[in-house]
Write a protein that holds these residues in place. Structure first.
Motif, PDB file in Angstrom:
ATOM      1  N   GLY A 162       0.816  -1.207   0.000  1.00  0.00           N
ATOM      2  CA  GLY A 162       0.000   0.000   0.000  1.00  0.00           C
ATOM      3  C   GLY A 162       0.849   1.256   0.000  1.00  0.00           C
ATOM      4  O   GLY A 162       0.551   2.230  -0.693  1.00  0.00           O
ATOM      5  N   LEU A 163       1.921   1.221   0.772  1.00  0.00           N
ATOM      6  CA  LEU A 163       2.815   2.377   0.835  1.00  0.00           C
ATOM      7  C   LEU A 163       3.425   2.662  -0.535  1.00  0.00           C
ATOM      8  O   LEU A 163       3.576   3.819  -0.932  1.00  0.00           O
ATOM      9  CB  LEU A 163       3.914   2.106   1.861  1.00  0.00           C
ATOM     10  CG  LEU A 163       4.662   3.315   2.419  1.00  0.00           C
ATOM     11  CD1 LEU A 163       3.726   4.176   3.257  1.00  0.00           C
ATOM     12  CD2 LEU A 163       5.845   2.860   3.258  1.00  0.00           C
ATOM     13  N   LEU A 164       3.768   1.601  -1.269  1.00  0.00           N
ATOM     14  CA  LEU A 164       4.320   1.769  -2.616  1.00  0.00           C
ATOM     15  C   LEU A 164       3.276   2.284  -3.601  1.00  0.00           C
ATOM     16  O   LEU A 164       3.619   2.769  -4.678  1.00  0.00           O
ATOM     17  CB  LEU A 164       4.909   0.447  -3.110  1.00  0.00           C
ATOM     18  CG  LEU A 164       6.153  -0.019  -2.358  1.00  0.00           C
ATOM     19  CD1 LEU A 164       6.545  -1.436  -2.767  1.00  0.00           C
ATOM     20  CD2 LEU A 164       7.318   0.937  -2.593  1.00  0.00           C
ATOM     21  N   ARG A 165       1.994   2.161  -3.222  1.00  0.00           N
ATOM     22  CA  ARG A 165       0.911   2.743  -4.037  1.00  0.00           C
ATOM     23  C   ARG A 165       0.517   4.116  -3.503  1.00  0.00           C
ATOM     24  O   ARG A 165      -0.560   4.625  -3.801  1.00  0.00           O
ATOM     25  CB  ARG A 165      -0.315   1.833  -4.020  1.00  0.00           C
ATOM     26  CG  ARG A 165      -0.105   0.478  -4.663  1.00  0.00           C
ATOM     27  CD  ARG A 165      -1.460  -0.223  -4.871  1.00  0.00           C
ATOM     28  NE  ARG A 165      -2.207  -0.326  -3.630  1.00  0.00           N
ATOM     29  CZ  ARG A 165      -2.136  -1.360  -2.793  1.00  0.00           C
ATOM     30  NH1 ARG A 165      -1.333  -2.377  -3.068  1.00  0.00           N
ATOM     31  NH2 ARG A 165      -2.850  -1.380  -1.680  1.00  0.00           N
ATOM     32  N   ARG A 171      -1.832   4.659   7.422  1.00  0.00           N
ATOM     33  CA  ARG A 171      -2.436   3.394   6.991  1.00  0.00           C
ATOM     34  C   ARG A 171      -1.430   2.253   7.115  1.00  0.00           C
ATOM     35  O   ARG A 171      -1.781   1.148   7.518  1.00  0.00           O
ATOM     36  CB  ARG A 171      -2.941   3.511   5.559  1.00  0.00           C
ATOM     37  CG  ARG A 171      -3.692   2.280   5.073  1.00  0.00           C
ATOM     38  CD  ARG A 171      -4.392   2.529   3.756  1.00  0.00           C
ATOM     39  NE  ARG A 171      -5.409   3.567   3.884  1.00  0.00           N
ATOM     40  CZ  ARG A 171      -6.186   3.977   2.877  1.00  0.00           C
ATOM     41  NH1 ARG A 171      -6.044   3.446   1.672  1.00  0.00           N
ATOM     42  NH2 ARG A 171      -7.083   4.923   3.078  1.00  0.00           N
ATOM     43  N   TYR A 172      -0.183   2.540   6.772  1.00  0.00           N
ATOM     44  CA  TYR A 172       0.856   1.522   6.960  1.00  0.00           C
ATOM     45  C   TYR A 172       0.980   1.150   8.433  1.00  0.00           C
ATOM     46  O   TYR A 172       1.078  -0.036   8.781  1.00  0.00           O
ATOM     47  CB  TYR A 172       2.196   2.040   6.439  1.00  0.00           C
ATOM     48  CG  TYR A 172       3.370   1.154   6.786  1.00  0.00           C
ATOM     49  CD1 TYR A 172       3.589  -0.048   6.110  1.00  0.00           C
ATOM     50  CD2 TYR A 172       4.259   1.505   7.806  1.00  0.00           C
ATOM     51  CE1 TYR A 172       4.658  -0.866   6.433  1.00  0.00           C
ATOM     52  CE2 TYR A 172       5.322   0.701   8.131  1.00  0.00           C
ATOM     53  CZ  TYR A 172       5.515  -0.490   7.444  1.00  0.00           C
ATOM     54  OH  TYR A 172       6.582  -1.303   7.788  1.00  0.00           O
ATOM     55  N   ALA A 173       0.959   2.159   9.296  1.00  0.00           N
ATOM     56  CA  ALA A 173       1.058   1.895  10.731  1.00  0.00           C
ATOM     57  C   ALA A 173      -0.107   1.041  11.214  1.00  0.00           C
ATOM     58  O   ALA A 173       0.059   0.187  12.105  1.00  0.00           O
ATOM     59  CB  ALA A 173       1.120   3.212  11.509  1.00  0.00           C
ATOM     60  N   THR A 196      11.019   7.698   3.176  1.00  0.00           N
ATOM     61  CA  THR A 196      10.824   6.983   1.919  1.00  0.00           C
ATOM     62  C   THR A 196       9.897   7.711   0.953  1.00  0.00           C
ATOM     63  O   THR A 196       9.819   7.340  -0.208  1.00  0.00           O
ATOM     64  CB  THR A 196      10.238   5.579   2.178  1.00  0.00           C
ATOM     65  OG1 THR A 196       9.008   5.699   2.897  1.00  0.00           O
ATOM     66  CG2 THR A 196      11.205   4.734   2.973  1.00  0.00           C
ATOM     67  N   GLY A 197       9.174   8.698   1.430  1.00  0.00           N
ATOM     68  CA  GLY A 197       8.240   9.397   0.558  1.00  0.00           C
ATOM     69  C   GLY A 197       8.686  10.820   0.290  1.00  0.00           C
ATOM     70  O   GLY A 197       9.862  11.164   0.397  1.00  0.00           O
ATOM     71  N   PHE A 262      18.627  -1.064 -11.501  1.00  0.00           N
ATOM     72  CA  PHE A 262      17.305  -1.598 -11.187  1.00  0.00           C
ATOM     73  C   PHE A 262      16.224  -0.578 -11.521  1.00  0.00           C
ATOM     74  O   PHE A 262      16.412   0.629 -11.367  1.00  0.00           O
ATOM     75  CB  PHE A 262      17.208  -1.992  -9.717  1.00  0.00           C
ATOM     76  CG  PHE A 262      17.989  -3.226  -9.374  1.00  0.00           C
ATOM     77  CD1 PHE A 262      17.460  -4.487  -9.607  1.00  0.00           C
ATOM     78  CD2 PHE A 262      19.263  -3.137  -8.836  1.00  0.00           C
ATOM     79  CE1 PHE A 262      18.178  -5.631  -9.299  1.00  0.00           C
ATOM     80  CE2 PHE A 262      19.992  -4.265  -8.521  1.00  0.00           C
ATOM     81  CZ  PHE A 262      19.451  -5.520  -8.766  1.00  0.00           C
ATOM     82  N   ASP A 263      15.083  -1.104 -11.928  1.00  0.00           N
ATOM     83  CA  ASP A 263      13.981  -0.243 -12.370  1.00  0.00           C
ATOM     84  C   ASP A 263      13.080   0.139 -11.195  1.00  0.00           C
ATOM     85  O   ASP A 263      11.881  -0.135 -11.182  1.00  0.00           O
ATOM     86  CB  ASP A 263      13.174  -0.971 -13.449  1.00  0.00           C
ATOM     87  CG  ASP A 263      12.095  -0.084 -14.050  1.00  0.00           C
ATOM     88  OD1 ASP A 263      12.264   1.145 -14.017  1.00  0.00           O
ATOM     89  OD2 ASP A 263      11.082  -0.632 -14.530  1.00  0.00           O
ATOM     90  N   PHE A 264      13.687   0.784 -10.201  1.00  0.00           N
ATOM     91  CA  PHE A 264      12.921   1.259  -9.058  1.00  0.00           C
ATOM     92  C   PHE A 264      12.723   2.758  -9.189  1.00  0.00           C
ATOM     93  O   PHE A 264      13.674   3.482  -9.549  1.00  0.00           O
ATOM     94  CB  PHE A 264      13.653   0.982  -7.744  1.00  0.00           C
ATOM     95  CG  PHE A 264      13.697  -0.461  -7.339  1.00  0.00           C
ATOM     96  CD1 PHE A 264      12.526  -1.167  -7.101  1.00  0.00           C
ATOM     97  CD2 PHE A 264      14.907  -1.115  -7.183  1.00  0.00           C
ATOM     98  CE1 PHE A 264      12.558  -2.501  -6.722  1.00  0.00           C
ATOM     99  CE2 PHE A 264      14.953  -2.449  -6.796  1.00  0.00           C
ATOM    100  CZ  PHE A 264      13.781  -3.139  -6.573  1.00  0.00           C
ATOM    101  N   ASP A 265      11.517   3.238  -8.878  1.00  0.00           N
ATOM    102  CA  ASP A 265      11.380   4.681  -8.780  1.00  0.00           C
ATOM    103  C   ASP A 265      12.005   5.134  -7.460  1.00  0.00           C
ATOM    104  O   ASP A 265      12.435   4.321  -6.638  1.00  0.00           O
ATOM    105  CB  ASP A 265       9.917   5.125  -8.919  1.00  0.00           C
ATOM    106  CG  ASP A 265       9.021   4.605  -7.797  1.00  0.00           C
ATOM    107  OD1 ASP A 265       9.492   4.469  -6.646  1.00  0.00           O
ATOM    108  OD2 ASP A 265       7.830   4.324  -8.064  1.00  0.00           O
ATOM    109  N   GLU A 266      12.049   6.421  -7.251  1.00  0.00           N
ATOM    110  CA  GLU A 266      12.790   6.948  -6.109  1.00  0.00           C
ATOM    111  C   GLU A 266      12.243   6.453  -4.780  1.00  0.00           C
ATOM    112  O   GLU A 266      12.991   6.078  -3.873  1.00  0.00           O
ATOM    113  CB  GLU A 266      12.768   8.483  -6.138  1.00  0.00           C
ATOM    114  CG  GLU A 266      13.676   9.140  -5.107  1.00  0.00           C
ATOM    115  CD  GLU A 266      15.155   8.866  -5.336  1.00  0.00           C
ATOM    116  OE1 GLU A 266      15.935   8.954  -4.365  1.00  0.00           O
ATOM    117  OE2 GLU A 266      15.531   8.542  -6.481  1.00  0.00           O
ATOM    118  N   ASP A 267      10.914   6.445  -4.642  1.00  0.00           N
ATOM    119  CA  ASP A 267      10.312   6.007  -3.383  1.00  0.00           C
ATOM    120  C   ASP A 267      10.541   4.515  -3.137  1.00  0.00           C
ATOM    121  O   ASP A 267      10.801   4.094  -2.008  1.00  0.00           O
ATOM    122  CB  ASP A 267       8.813   6.307  -3.372  1.00  0.00           C
ATOM    123  CG  ASP A 267       8.541   7.800  -3.299  1.00  0.00           C
ATOM    124  OD1 ASP A 267       9.459   8.544  -2.915  1.00  0.00           O
ATOM    125  OD2 ASP A 267       7.414   8.216  -3.641  1.00  0.00           O
TER     126      ASP A 267
END
Length: 357
Positions: A162-165, A171-173, A196-197, A262-267
Protein backbone atom coordinates in the motif's frame (compact mmCIF):
# COMPACT_ATOMS: atom_id res chain seq x y z
CA UNK A 1 9.39 -33.78 0.63
CA UNK A 2 7.65 -34.27 -2.70
CA UNK A 3 4.81 -31.76 -2.03
CA UNK A 4 7.32 -28.98 -1.41
CA UNK A 5 9.06 -29.73 -4.68
CA UNK A 6 5.77 -29.92 -6.55
CA UNK A 7 4.88 -26.43 -5.32
CA UNK A 8 8.33 -25.14 -6.28
CA UNK A 9 8.20 -26.84 -9.69
CA UNK A 10 4.83 -25.28 -10.51
CA UNK A 11 6.26 -21.78 -10.11
CA UNK A 12 9.57 -22.78 -11.70
CA UNK A 13 7.67 -23.82 -14.82
CA UNK A 14 5.72 -20.59 -14.68
CA UNK A 15 8.93 -18.53 -14.73
CA UNK A 16 9.93 -19.88 -18.12
CA UNK A 17 6.50 -20.35 -19.67
CA UNK A 18 5.68 -16.73 -18.88
CA UNK A 19 9.07 -15.31 -19.87
CA UNK A 20 7.78 -13.50 -22.95
CA UNK A 21 4.82 -12.07 -21.09
CA UNK A 22 7.11 -10.91 -18.29
CA UNK A 23 9.33 -9.15 -20.81
CA UNK A 24 6.35 -7.43 -22.41
CA UNK A 25 4.96 -6.37 -19.03
CA UNK A 26 8.31 -5.00 -17.89
CA UNK A 27 8.81 -3.01 -21.09
CA UNK A 28 5.27 -1.84 -21.78
CA UNK A 29 3.77 -0.93 -18.42
CA UNK A 30 4.59 1.26 -15.48
CA UNK A 31 4.33 -0.69 -12.17
CA UNK A 32 0.92 0.76 -11.31
CA UNK A 33 -0.36 0.00 -14.82
CA UNK A 34 0.72 -3.63 -15.17
CA UNK A 35 -2.12 -6.04 -15.90
CA UNK A 36 -3.51 -8.35 -13.25
CA UNK A 37 -1.78 -11.53 -12.24
CA UNK A 38 -2.04 -14.46 -14.68
CA UNK A 39 -4.84 -16.92 -13.80
CA UNK A 40 -2.42 -19.83 -13.38
CA UNK A 41 -0.33 -17.78 -10.97
CA UNK A 42 -3.46 -17.13 -8.93
CA UNK A 43 -4.16 -20.89 -8.94
CA UNK A 44 -0.66 -21.48 -7.60
CA UNK A 45 -1.14 -18.92 -4.84
CA UNK A 46 -4.42 -20.56 -3.82
CA UNK A 47 -2.65 -23.94 -3.70
CA UNK A 48 0.04 -22.34 -1.56
CA UNK A 49 -2.58 -21.06 0.87
CA UNK A 50 -4.09 -24.54 1.12
CA UNK A 51 -0.68 -26.14 1.74
CA UNK A 52 0.10 -23.69 4.53
CA UNK A 53 -3.35 -23.72 6.11
CA UNK A 54 -4.16 -27.42 5.96
CA UNK A 55 -0.75 -28.79 6.91
CA UNK A 56 -0.81 -31.47 9.58
CA UNK A 57 1.99 -32.06 12.10
CA UNK A 58 4.30 -29.89 10.02
CA UNK A 59 6.69 -27.36 11.52
CA UNK A 60 9.06 -27.13 14.45
CA UNK A 61 6.44 -25.56 16.73
CA UNK A 62 3.51 -27.77 15.73
CA UNK A 63 3.26 -29.48 19.12
CA UNK A 64 3.45 -26.17 20.95
CA UNK A 65 0.74 -24.63 18.80
CA UNK A 66 -1.45 -27.70 19.16
CA UNK A 67 -1.11 -27.67 22.96
CA UNK A 68 -1.88 -23.97 22.96
CA UNK A 69 -4.99 -24.57 20.85
CA UNK A 70 -6.26 -27.22 23.26
CA UNK A 71 -5.87 -24.85 26.21
CA UNK A 72 -8.20 -22.35 24.55
CA UNK A 73 -11.04 -24.83 25.07
CA UNK A 74 -10.95 -23.80 28.74
CA UNK A 75 -10.71 -20.04 28.22
CA UNK A 76 -13.50 -17.53 27.85
CA UNK A 77 -13.43 -14.71 25.33
CA UNK A 78 -11.64 -12.23 27.58
CA UNK A 79 -8.99 -14.71 28.64
CA UNK A 80 -8.40 -15.68 25.01
CA UNK A 81 -7.58 -12.10 24.11
CA UNK A 82 -5.19 -11.55 27.00
CA UNK A 83 -3.34 -14.87 27.26
CA UNK A 84 -1.48 -14.28 23.97
CA UNK A 85 -1.53 -11.71 21.17
CA UNK A 86 -5.23 -10.86 20.77
CA UNK A 87 -5.52 -11.57 17.05
CA UNK A 88 -4.16 -15.08 17.40
CA UNK A 89 -6.15 -15.60 20.60
CA UNK A 90 -9.35 -14.54 18.85
CA UNK A 91 -8.85 -17.10 16.08
CA UNK A 92 -8.25 -19.90 18.59
CA UNK A 93 -11.31 -18.89 20.61
CA UNK A 94 -13.44 -18.75 17.44
CA UNK A 95 -12.25 -22.20 16.34
CA UNK A 96 -13.08 -23.71 19.70
CA UNK A 97 -16.46 -21.98 19.79
CA UNK A 98 -17.34 -23.28 16.33
CA UNK A 99 -16.16 -26.79 17.10
CA UNK A 100 -13.38 -26.59 14.53
CA UNK A 101 -9.79 -27.77 14.79
CA UNK A 102 -6.43 -26.02 14.52
CA UNK A 103 -6.58 -26.09 10.71
CA UNK A 104 -9.04 -23.18 10.97
CA UNK A 105 -6.47 -21.08 12.81
CA UNK A 106 -3.66 -22.07 10.46
CA UNK A 107 -5.73 -21.37 7.36
CA UNK A 108 -6.76 -17.89 8.49
CA UNK A 109 -3.12 -17.15 9.40
CA UNK A 110 -2.06 -18.37 5.95
CA UNK A 111 -4.33 -15.87 4.21
CA UNK A 112 -2.37 -12.70 5.13
CA UNK A 113 0.92 -14.45 4.29
CA UNK A 114 -0.13 -15.21 0.74
CA UNK A 115 -2.09 -11.96 0.43
CA UNK A 116 1.04 -10.04 1.43
CA UNK A 117 3.18 -11.83 -1.14
CA UNK A 118 0.47 -11.24 -3.76
CA UNK A 119 0.22 -7.54 -2.95
CA UNK A 120 3.96 -7.02 -3.39
CA UNK A 121 4.44 -9.08 -6.56
CA UNK A 122 1.70 -7.12 -8.35
CA UNK A 123 4.30 -4.40 -8.90
CA UNK A 124 7.03 -6.77 -10.04
CA UNK A 125 7.96 -7.34 -13.71
CA UNK A 126 8.40 -11.09 -13.11
CA UNK A 127 5.91 -12.15 -10.42
CA UNK A 128 6.46 -15.85 -11.09
CA UNK A 129 10.14 -15.54 -10.19
CA UNK A 130 9.32 -13.43 -7.13
CA UNK A 131 7.05 -16.16 -5.77
CA UNK A 132 9.63 -18.84 -6.62
CA UNK A 133 12.16 -16.98 -4.49
CA UNK A 134 9.68 -16.67 -1.63
CA UNK A 135 8.88 -20.39 -1.49
CA UNK A 136 11.96 -21.92 0.20
CA UNK A 137 12.08 -19.74 3.27
CA UNK A 138 9.15 -17.35 3.54
CA UNK A 139 6.51 -19.90 2.53
CA UNK A 140 7.90 -23.27 3.65
CA UNK A 141 9.90 -22.35 6.74
CA UNK A 142 8.12 -19.26 8.07
CA UNK A 143 4.63 -19.81 6.68
CA UNK A 144 4.48 -23.46 7.75
CA UNK A 145 6.49 -23.13 10.93
CA UNK A 146 6.16 -19.71 12.57
CA UNK A 147 2.38 -19.35 12.36
CA UNK A 148 1.96 -16.17 14.40
CA UNK A 149 4.96 -14.32 13.01
CA UNK A 150 4.09 -15.42 9.48
CA UNK A 151 0.68 -13.77 9.82
CA UNK A 152 2.32 -10.65 11.25
CA UNK A 153 4.74 -10.52 8.32
CA UNK A 154 1.82 -10.94 5.92
CA UNK A 155 0.07 -7.85 7.28
CA UNK A 156 3.33 -5.90 7.12
CA UNK A 157 3.76 -6.87 3.45
CA UNK A 158 0.22 -5.69 2.69
CA UNK A 159 1.10 -2.39 4.33
CA UNK A 160 4.32 -2.10 2.34
CA UNK A 161 2.48 -2.73 -0.92
CA UNK A 162 0.00 0.00 0.00
CA UNK A 163 2.82 2.38 0.84
CA UNK A 164 4.32 1.77 -2.62
CA UNK A 165 0.91 2.74 -4.04
CA UNK A 166 1.20 6.04 -2.16
CA UNK A 167 -0.90 5.06 0.85
CA UNK A 168 -0.34 7.16 3.95
CA UNK A 169 2.12 6.40 6.72
CA UNK A 170 -0.85 6.16 9.07
CA UNK A 171 -2.44 3.39 6.99
CA UNK A 172 0.86 1.52 6.96
CA UNK A 173 1.06 1.89 10.73
CA UNK A 174 -2.44 0.42 11.01
CA UNK A 175 -1.37 -2.65 9.02
CA UNK A 176 1.66 -3.03 11.28
CA UNK A 177 -0.62 -2.67 14.30
CA UNK A 178 -2.75 -5.49 12.92
CA UNK A 179 0.44 -7.54 12.55
CA UNK A 180 1.33 -6.95 16.18
CA UNK A 181 -1.99 -8.55 17.07
CA UNK A 182 -0.39 -11.82 15.98
CA UNK A 183 3.26 -11.26 16.92
CA UNK A 184 4.43 -8.19 18.81
CA UNK A 185 7.80 -8.16 17.08
CA UNK A 186 6.10 -6.58 14.04
CA UNK A 187 6.56 -3.23 15.77
CA UNK A 188 10.13 -3.17 14.44
CA UNK A 189 8.73 -2.53 10.95
CA UNK A 190 7.56 0.99 11.78
CA UNK A 191 11.01 2.66 11.39
CA UNK A 192 11.69 0.80 8.12
CA UNK A 193 9.69 3.36 6.16
CA UNK A 194 11.49 6.44 7.48
CA UNK A 195 12.31 8.99 4.77
CA UNK A 196 10.82 6.98 1.92
CA UNK A 197 8.24 9.40 0.56
CA UNK A 198 8.02 13.07 -0.33
CA UNK A 199 7.16 14.15 3.19
CA UNK A 200 9.45 16.46 5.13
CA UNK A 201 11.97 14.74 7.35
CA UNK A 202 10.52 16.45 10.40
CA UNK A 203 7.07 15.08 9.58
CA UNK A 204 8.58 11.61 9.08
CA UNK A 205 10.17 11.76 12.50
CA UNK A 206 6.98 12.99 14.16
CA UNK A 207 4.80 10.37 12.49
CA UNK A 208 7.17 7.50 13.17
CA UNK A 209 7.84 8.52 16.75
CA UNK A 210 4.12 8.93 17.46
CA UNK A 211 3.22 5.62 15.85
CA UNK A 212 6.01 3.77 17.63
CA UNK A 213 5.21 5.22 21.05
CA UNK A 214 1.49 4.65 20.58
CA UNK A 215 1.89 1.04 19.48
CA UNK A 216 4.35 0.37 22.27
CA UNK A 217 1.98 1.74 24.89
CA UNK A 218 -1.02 -0.13 23.52
CA UNK A 219 0.47 -3.45 22.59
CA UNK A 220 3.96 -4.05 23.89
CA UNK A 221 4.51 -2.49 27.27
CA UNK A 222 3.17 -5.40 29.31
CA UNK A 223 5.17 -8.00 27.41
CA UNK A 224 8.60 -6.38 27.08
CA UNK A 225 9.86 -8.10 30.20
CA UNK A 226 8.73 -11.45 28.83
CA UNK A 227 10.37 -10.80 25.46
CA UNK A 228 13.64 -9.83 27.12
CA UNK A 229 13.52 -12.90 29.32
CA UNK A 230 12.71 -15.25 26.46
CA UNK A 231 15.10 -13.92 23.87
CA UNK A 232 17.94 -12.17 25.68
CA UNK A 233 18.25 -13.50 29.20
CA UNK A 234 17.80 -17.07 28.02
CA UNK A 235 20.34 -16.42 25.22
CA UNK A 236 18.39 -18.51 22.77
CA UNK A 237 20.40 -19.45 19.72
CA UNK A 238 18.62 -20.02 16.43
CA UNK A 239 20.33 -22.72 14.39
CA UNK A 240 21.26 -21.35 10.99
CA UNK A 241 20.59 -17.70 11.87
CA UNK A 242 23.76 -16.59 10.09
CA UNK A 243 22.71 -18.35 6.90
CA UNK A 244 19.22 -16.88 6.96
CA UNK A 245 20.45 -13.35 7.56
CA UNK A 246 23.08 -13.72 4.85
CA UNK A 247 20.24 -14.50 2.45
CA UNK A 248 19.00 -10.93 3.00
CA UNK A 249 22.50 -9.47 2.99
CA UNK A 250 23.05 -10.77 -0.56
CA UNK A 251 20.24 -8.75 -2.20
CA UNK A 252 21.08 -5.82 0.09
CA UNK A 253 24.62 -5.62 -1.26
CA UNK A 254 23.45 -6.13 -4.84
CA UNK A 255 20.95 -3.29 -4.52
CA UNK A 256 23.45 -0.92 -2.95
CA UNK A 257 26.08 -1.66 -5.60
CA UNK A 258 23.83 -1.58 -8.65
CA UNK A 259 21.11 0.85 -7.68
CA UNK A 260 20.98 2.58 -11.06
CA UNK A 261 20.56 -0.71 -12.93
CA UNK A 262 17.30 -1.60 -11.19
CA UNK A 263 13.98 -0.24 -12.37
CA UNK A 264 12.92 1.26 -9.06
CA UNK A 265 11.38 4.68 -8.78
CA UNK A 266 12.79 6.95 -6.11
CA UNK A 267 10.31 6.01 -3.38
CA UNK A 268 10.68 2.28 -4.06
CA UNK A 269 14.44 2.55 -3.93
CA UNK A 270 14.37 4.41 -0.63
CA UNK A 271 12.16 1.73 0.91
CA UNK A 272 14.33 -1.19 -0.21
CA UNK A 273 17.44 0.81 0.68
CA UNK A 274 16.17 0.94 4.24
CA UNK A 275 15.60 -2.81 4.19
CA UNK A 276 19.12 -3.27 2.84
CA UNK A 277 20.70 -1.13 5.53
CA UNK A 278 18.83 -2.96 8.29
CA UNK A 279 19.92 -6.29 6.77
CA UNK A 280 23.54 -5.21 7.02
CA UNK A 281 23.00 -4.00 10.58
CA UNK A 282 21.38 -7.33 11.45
CA UNK A 283 24.43 -9.18 10.17
CA UNK A 284 26.66 -7.13 12.47
CA UNK A 285 24.21 -7.45 15.36
CA UNK A 286 24.30 -11.21 14.99
CA UNK A 287 28.00 -11.14 15.85
CA UNK A 288 27.56 -9.10 19.03
CA UNK A 289 24.07 -9.99 20.26
CA UNK A 290 23.75 -12.39 23.19
CA UNK A 291 20.80 -13.99 21.41
CA UNK A 292 20.82 -14.92 17.74
CA UNK A 293 17.11 -15.74 18.04
CA UNK A 294 16.27 -12.10 18.77
CA UNK A 295 18.15 -10.91 15.69
CA UNK A 296 16.88 -13.82 13.61
CA UNK A 297 13.21 -13.17 14.40
CA UNK A 298 13.57 -9.47 13.61
CA UNK A 299 15.38 -10.32 10.36
CA UNK A 300 12.36 -12.35 9.22
CA UNK A 301 10.64 -9.07 8.39
CA UNK A 302 13.40 -8.36 5.86
CA UNK A 303 12.50 -11.38 3.72
CA UNK A 304 10.55 -9.36 1.10
CA UNK A 305 13.85 -7.78 0.08
CA UNK A 306 14.94 -11.14 -1.33
CA UNK A 307 12.07 -11.77 -3.70
CA UNK A 308 11.86 -8.14 -4.82
CA UNK A 309 15.53 -7.46 -5.57
CA UNK A 310 16.73 -10.86 -6.77
CA UNK A 311 13.74 -11.28 -9.10
CA UNK A 312 14.78 -8.11 -10.92
CA UNK A 313 18.27 -9.34 -11.76
CA UNK A 314 17.09 -11.02 -15.00
CA UNK A 315 16.80 -8.28 -17.59
CA UNK A 316 18.93 -5.82 -15.60
CA UNK A 317 22.24 -7.27 -14.41
CA UNK A 318 21.91 -10.45 -16.48
CA UNK A 319 20.13 -11.44 -19.66
CA UNK A 320 16.57 -12.49 -19.04
CA UNK A 321 16.95 -16.15 -19.98
CA UNK A 322 20.24 -16.74 -18.16
CA UNK A 323 19.14 -14.63 -15.21
CA UNK A 324 15.90 -16.57 -14.79
CA UNK A 325 17.83 -19.84 -14.90
CA UNK A 326 20.46 -18.69 -12.40
CA UNK A 327 18.04 -17.17 -9.89
CA UNK A 328 15.74 -20.20 -10.18
CA UNK A 329 18.72 -22.45 -9.52
CA UNK A 330 19.55 -20.37 -6.46
CA UNK A 331 15.99 -20.75 -5.15
CA UNK A 332 16.07 -24.51 -5.74
CA UNK A 333 19.45 -24.78 -4.00
CA UNK A 334 18.07 -22.99 -0.94
CA UNK A 335 15.08 -25.34 -0.76
CA UNK A 336 17.24 -28.43 -1.31
CA UNK A 337 19.79 -27.38 1.31
CA UNK A 338 17.17 -26.56 3.90
CA UNK A 339 15.13 -29.73 3.41
CA UNK A 340 18.18 -31.98 3.51
CA UNK A 341 20.57 -30.31 5.93
CA UNK A 342 18.73 -27.89 8.23
CA UNK A 343 18.78 -28.96 11.87
CA UNK A 344 15.00 -28.76 12.32
CA UNK A 345 13.83 -29.69 8.83
CA UNK A 346 12.84 -33.18 10.01
CA UNK A 347 9.79 -31.61 11.68
CA UNK A 348 8.61 -30.51 8.23
CA UNK A 349 9.00 -34.04 6.82
CA UNK A 350 7.04 -35.72 5.57
CA UNK A 351 4.54 -33.09 4.55
CA UNK A 352 1.07 -34.21 5.62
CA UNK A 353 -2.25 -32.59 4.84
CA UNK A 354 -5.22 -32.46 7.18
CA UNK A 355 -7.72 -34.16 4.86
CA UNK A 356 -5.87 -37.48 4.96
CA UNK A 357 -4.96 -37.63 8.65
Amino acid sequence: MTPYWLLWTFFFAGVFLSQRQALAAADSYAPEERPGLPPMLVVGLIAMTIMIGFRYEVGGDWINYEDMFKRFAFRDFAASLTSIEPGYGLLNWAAQSLGLDIWFVNLLCAVPVVAGITALIRREPNPWLSVLLAIPYLVVVVGMGYTRQAAALGFVMIGLAGLLRNDSVLRYALWVALGTMFHKSAIVCIPLIAFTGHRSRLLDLVLLASASVGLYALLLQDSVDRLVKNYIDARYMSAGAAIRISMSVLPAIILMLFRKRFDFDEDEYKLWRNFSLVSLVAAVALLVSPSSTAVDRIALYLLPLQFVVLARIPGTLLSRGFGNALISLYSGAVLFTWLNYAVNSRTWLPYKIWFFN
